[in-house]
Enzyme design. Structure first.
Site, PDB file in Angstrom:
ATOM      1  N   ARG A 115       0.840  -1.201   0.000  1.00 43.72           N
ATOM      2  CA  ARG A 115       0.000   0.000   0.000  1.00 43.72           C
ATOM      3  C   ARG A 115       0.875   1.252   0.000  1.00 43.72           C
ATOM      4  O   ARG A 115       0.567   2.245  -0.661  1.00 43.72           O
ATOM      5  CB  ARG A 115      -0.940  -0.003   1.199  1.00 43.72           C
TER       6      ARG A 115
ATOM      7  N   CYS B 105      -0.879   6.057   9.104  1.00 43.72           N
ATOM      8  CA  CYS B 105      -1.279   4.749   8.561  1.00 43.72           C
ATOM      9  C   CYS B 105      -2.468   4.988   7.643  1.00 43.72           C
ATOM     10  O   CYS B 105      -2.534   6.022   6.978  1.00 43.72           O
ATOM     11  CB  CYS B 105      -1.613   3.767   9.686  1.00 43.72           C
TER      12      CYS B 105
END
Length: 296
Positions: free
Chosen positions: A194, A254
Site C-alpha cells: 500500500r 497509517c
C-alpha cells in the site's frame, strides 16, 4: 546525533497475561477494555467478536462510535465532552488503571491506549498479545454482548474540557511541517504494497502511494507471529534501521489512525514519544493538494 530516550522515568506500557491474571485476582483490579476493530471489508464485526469471547468483566469500546461523528473521516478523535460521556458510560475513570486488549490483526488496542492517554488517563497498559495470549495463558473467557451479562456501571463524566496532551495529536499542517523538517521523521505503518502504491487502498476514493519523504515501517514488523510485541532491544534496532534514532521529532501515520498507534506504543516501550496523525491516509490520500509518491 543519536537521540537518547526521554529523561522522565519510563514504565513499559505493555502488560503480559500472567501479570494481568495476578492483578485481576487482587482487591483493586484494573478496568478492562476490549478495543477490537477490524478493517472495513474484512468480513468480521467488532461487536460480534466481543460477544463471542472476551475477558470477564471487560467492556467494549467501539472506536467508530466514540468518534467525531461530524467528520467525514473515519473514527477521528471525539470532542473532550463526547469522550467524557462515552468513557463514563463505560464505567471508566481517569483516576483508575486501565488495561486495553483486542483480538484483531490490526492491534487496535494501541489506538484506544493512545486515545485514553490523550484524554487524561495516565495509567493505561496494553495486554501484550491480546486476547489470544490471555486465552493461551489459561485465562478465563466469557461470552455475551454485555460484559458478564450486565451493563457497565456508569460514572459521572469527569474529563476536562480540553485534550490532556494535544502534542500527541498531529493534524495536516503538523505533518507537512514534519516532512519539511530534516530533524523529523514521518513513519507510515501501512503494508509495503500500500505504501508503494502497488495495490489500491481499501477505502474508495483514496490515491495509492505515500507522502513524499515518509518512511515505511509496517505494523507487522513490530510484532512476533504470536501477536506479542518485539522485545525492547529488537525495537531499538528496528527503529535505528529506519532512521528514528537520529530524529528529534516523530510523527506516525497509517490508513486511518489505528495501526499508527502501534508505532506510538512501540516507541513508548523504548522511551520515545511521538505524534499520531489522526486523519492519516484517509485525509492525505483524498486531498488533491497533498502530494503523493509511489514506488519504494
Amino acid at each position: 546525533m543519536t537521540h537518547e530516550p526521554d529523561a522522565a522515568p519510563h514504565t513499559s506500557p505493555l502488560i503480559d497475561a500472567a501479570r494481568l491474571r495476578a492483578w485481576l485476582a487482587n482487591h483493586t483490579p484494573p478496568d478492562l477494555v476490549d478495543a477490537t476493530w477490524f478493517l472495513p471489508g474484512s468480513g468480521e464485526t467488532d461487536a460480534d467478536a466481543f460477544a463471542a469471547r472476551h475477558i470477564p468483566g471487560a467492556v467494549f469500546l467501539d472506536i467508530d462510535t466514540v468518534a467525531d461523528q461530524a467528520s467525514p473521516l473515519p473514527h477521528m478523535l471525539p470532542s473532550p465532552d463526547m469522550a467524557a460521556r462515552a468513557f463514563a458510560a463505560l464505567g471508566l475513570h481517569p483516576g483508575r488503571p486501565v488495561v486495553v486488549y483486542d483480538q484483531s490483526p490490526m492491534r487496535s488496542a494501541a489506538r484506544v491506549w493512545w486515545m485514553l492517554r490523550a484524554f487524561g488517563f495516565t495509567d493505561v497498559a496494553v495486554l501484550d498479545g491480546g486476547l489470544n495470549a490471555w486465552q493461551a495463558s489459561g485465562g478465563p473467557i466469557a461470552d455475551g454482548a454485555a460484559s458478564d451479562g450486565a451493563e457497565p456501571e456508569p460514572l459521572p463524566a469527569t474529563l476536562p474540557a480540553t485534550l490532556a496532551d494535544p502534542r500527541g495529536v498531529a493534524d495536516l499542517g503538523a505533518v507537512r511541517d514534519a516532512l519539511d523538517d530534516p530533524d523529523a521523521v514521518v513513519l507510515d505503518a501501512r503494508p509495503a504494497e500500500r505504501f508503494t502504491g502497488a495495490v489500491p487502498e481499501p477505502r474508495p476514493g483514496l490515491r495509492p502511494g505515500h507522502m513524499p519523504g515518509a518512511v515505511n515501517l509496517p505494523l507487522g514488523c513490530l510484532y512476533h507471529p504470536d501477536g506479542t510485541m518485539l522485545e525492547k532491544a529488537q525495537l531499538i534496532d528496528l527503529f535505528t534501521s529506519h532512521g528514528v534514532a537520529e530524529a528529534d521529532r516523530i510523527v506516525t501515520s497509517c490508513g486511518s489512525g489505528v495501526t499508527a498507534a502501534s508505532l506510538v506504543l512501540a516507541l513508548a516501550v523504548v522511551g520515545r514519544t511521538a505524534e499520531l496523525y489522526d486523519a492519516s491516509w484517509a485525509e492525505w490520500g483524498g486531498r488533491q493538494d497533498c502530494p503523493v509518491a509511489t514506488g519504494g
